[in-house]
Design a protein around this motif. Structure first.
Motif, PDB file in Angstrom:
ATOM      1  N   ARG A  14      -5.799   0.066   3.889  1.00 10.96           N
ATOM      2  CA  ARG A  14      -7.033  -0.421   3.261  1.00 10.96           C
ATOM      3  C   ARG A  14      -7.817  -1.254   4.268  1.00 10.96           C
ATOM      4  NH1 ARG A  14      -6.408  -3.746  -1.426  1.00 10.96           N
ATOM      5  NH2 ARG A  14      -8.412  -2.970  -2.025  1.00 10.96           N
ATOM      6  N   ARG A  15      -9.074  -1.424   3.977  1.00  5.55           N
ATOM      7  CA  ARG A  15      -9.906  -2.305   4.793  1.00  5.55           C
ATOM      8  C   ARG A  15      -9.646  -3.747   4.371  1.00  5.55           C
ATOM      9  NH1 ARG A  15     -15.533  -1.939   5.012  1.00  5.55           N
ATOM     10  NH2 ARG A  15     -15.325  -2.594   7.162  1.00  5.55           N
ATOM     11  N   ILE A  16      -9.651  -4.635   5.331  1.00  2.00           N
ATOM     12  CA  ILE A  16      -9.395  -6.049   5.039  1.00  2.00           C
ATOM     13  C   ILE A  16     -10.504  -6.649   4.180  1.00  2.00           C
ATOM     14  CG2 ILE A  16     -10.452  -6.993   7.127  1.00  2.00           C
ATOM     15  CD1 ILE A  16      -7.902  -8.920   7.146  1.00  2.00           C
ATOM     16  N   TYR A  17     -11.664  -6.034   4.190  1.00  2.00           N
ATOM     17  CA  TYR A  17     -12.803  -6.530   3.414  1.00  2.00           C
ATOM     18  C   TYR A  17     -12.707  -6.153   1.937  1.00  2.00           C
ATOM     19  CZ  TYR A  17     -14.571  -7.129   8.122  1.00  2.00           C
ATOM     20  OH  TYR A  17     -14.702  -7.494   9.438  1.00  2.00           O
ATOM     21  N   ASP A  18     -11.797  -5.244   1.580  1.00  2.00           N
ATOM     22  CA  ASP A  18     -11.605  -4.847   0.182  1.00  2.00           C
ATOM     23  C   ASP A  18     -10.889  -5.962  -0.569  1.00  2.00           C
ATOM     24  OD1 ASP A  18     -12.672  -2.371   0.876  1.00  2.00           O
ATOM     25  OD2 ASP A  18     -10.705  -1.417   1.081  1.00  2.00           O
ATOM     26  N   GLU A  19     -11.160  -6.048  -1.852  1.00  2.00           N
ATOM     27  CA  GLU A  19     -10.484  -7.042  -2.694  1.00  2.00           C
ATOM     28  C   GLU A  19      -8.996  -6.719  -2.779  1.00  2.00           C
ATOM     29  OE1 GLU A  19     -11.652  -9.852  -4.257  1.00  2.00           O
ATOM     30  OE2 GLU A  19     -13.495  -9.466  -3.126  1.00  2.00           O
ATOM     31  N   ARG A  20      -8.202  -7.758  -2.855  1.00  2.00           N
ATOM     32  CA  ARG A  20      -6.759  -7.594  -3.024  1.00  2.00           C
ATOM     33  C   ARG A  20      -6.479  -6.932  -4.361  1.00  2.00           C
ATOM     34  NH1 ARG A  20      -2.278 -12.402  -2.667  1.00  2.00           N
ATOM     35  NH2 ARG A  20      -0.500 -11.021  -2.789  1.00  2.00           N
ATOM     36  N   GLU A  21      -5.496  -6.030  -4.379  1.00  2.00           N
ATOM     37  CA  GLU A  21      -5.089  -5.375  -5.620  1.00  2.00           C
ATOM     38  C   GLU A  21      -3.666  -5.802  -5.961  1.00  2.00           C
ATOM     39  OE1 GLU A  21      -5.731  -1.165  -5.542  1.00  2.00           O
ATOM     40  OE2 GLU A  21      -7.848  -1.393  -5.029  1.00  2.00           O
ATOM     41  N   GLY A  22      -3.340  -5.767  -7.218  1.00  2.00           N
ATOM     42  CA  GLY A  22      -2.039  -6.232  -7.681  1.00  2.00           C
ATOM     43  C   GLY A  22      -0.856  -5.474  -7.121  1.00  2.00           C
ATOM     44  N   ASP A  23      -1.056  -4.213  -6.751  1.00  2.00           N
ATOM     45  CA  ASP A  23       0.066  -3.420  -6.238  1.00  2.00           C
ATOM     46  C   ASP A  23       0.047  -3.278  -4.719  1.00  2.00           C
ATOM     47  OD1 ASP A  23      -2.158  -1.792  -6.164  1.00  2.00           O
ATOM     48  OD2 ASP A  23      -1.188  -0.060  -7.096  1.00  2.00           O
ATOM     49  N   ASP A  24      -0.664  -4.178  -4.034  1.00  2.00           N
ATOM     50  CA  ASP A  24      -0.712  -4.147  -2.564  1.00  2.00           C
ATOM     51  C   ASP A  24       0.643  -4.430  -1.929  1.00  2.00           C
ATOM     52  OD1 ASP A  24      -3.364  -3.477  -2.310  1.00  2.00           O
ATOM     53  OD2 ASP A  24      -4.039  -5.477  -1.709  1.00  2.00           O
ATOM     54  N   GLY A  25       1.485  -5.177  -2.598  1.00  2.00           N
ATOM     55  CA  GLY A  25       2.750  -5.566  -1.983  1.00  2.00           C
ATOM     56  C   GLY A  25       2.486  -6.506  -0.821  1.00  2.00           C
ATOM     57  N   GLN A  26       3.239  -6.356   0.250  1.00  2.00           N
ATOM     58  CA  GLN A  26       3.031  -7.189   1.434  1.00  2.00           C
ATOM     59  C   GLN A  26       1.794  -6.694   2.174  1.00  2.00           C
ATOM     60  OE1 GLN A  26       6.569  -8.374   3.681  1.00  2.00           O
ATOM     61  NE2 GLN A  26       7.719  -7.088   2.254  1.00  2.00           N
ATOM     62  N   ARG A  27       0.937  -7.626   2.544  1.00  2.00           N
ATOM     63  CA  ARG A  27      -0.326  -7.289   3.210  1.00  2.00           C
ATOM     64  C   ARG A  27      -0.232  -7.693   4.677  1.00  2.00           C
ATOM     65  NH1 ARG A  27      -5.030  -6.935   0.180  1.00  2.00           N
ATOM     66  NH2 ARG A  27      -6.070  -8.462   1.504  1.00  2.00           N
TER      67      ARG A  27
END
Length: 136
Positions: free
Chosen positions: A22-35
């Motif tokens: 994902r792009r770092i500028y995208d909002e965090r999503e609940g299923d991102d896990g470790q970023r």
């Protein structure tokens, strides 16, 4: 699945946790896990507090020379990916990639990049490798 993201994969020896790009500028999503940010340079206009990173793994990023040569030119992506996979075999890159692999073996991981097109970024190459893609 949203554009610019890659889904779950398998790898020799069993199921690999979900790996996303994902792009770092995208909002965090609940299923991102470790970023994990995988760019060598910190993205413009982003505060470290806002992105909710678990790690900034700049050691896994392409060399400055390779990054500048590539310039995110879609026509150069295949050659970039080949050269980048070769770089990932050197000691520093290999150690950093091993850390990413370990994270991915323990749960979902989202590889973040500031590239305008995450599908032709170093994060896409890393995701492919983490999922057992060619060139591993």
């Amino acid at each position: 699945m949203a554009a610019g993201m890659t889904g779950a994969g398998t790898r020799k020896g069993g199921l690999m946790a979900q790996v996303r790009v994902r792009r770092i500028y995208d909002e965090r999503e609940g299923d991102d896990g470790q970023r994990v940010l995988v760019d060598r340079l910190w993205p413009r206009g982003i505060s470290k507090e806002k992105v909710h990173l678990d790690e900034w793994c700049k050691e896994v990023a392409p060399s400055t020379d390779l990054r500048k040569w590539y310039g995110h030119d879609p026509d150069r992506y295949e050659e970039f990916a080949r050269r980048y996979r070769a770089e990932l075999k050197d000691a520093e890159h290999a150690a950093a990639f091993g850390g990413l692999r370990e994270r991915a073996e323990h749960g979902p991981v989202t590889l973040l990049t500031a590239a305008k097109r995450s599908d032709i970024s170093e994060a896409a190459v890393l995701a492919d490798l983490l999922k057992g893609g060619a060139g591993e």
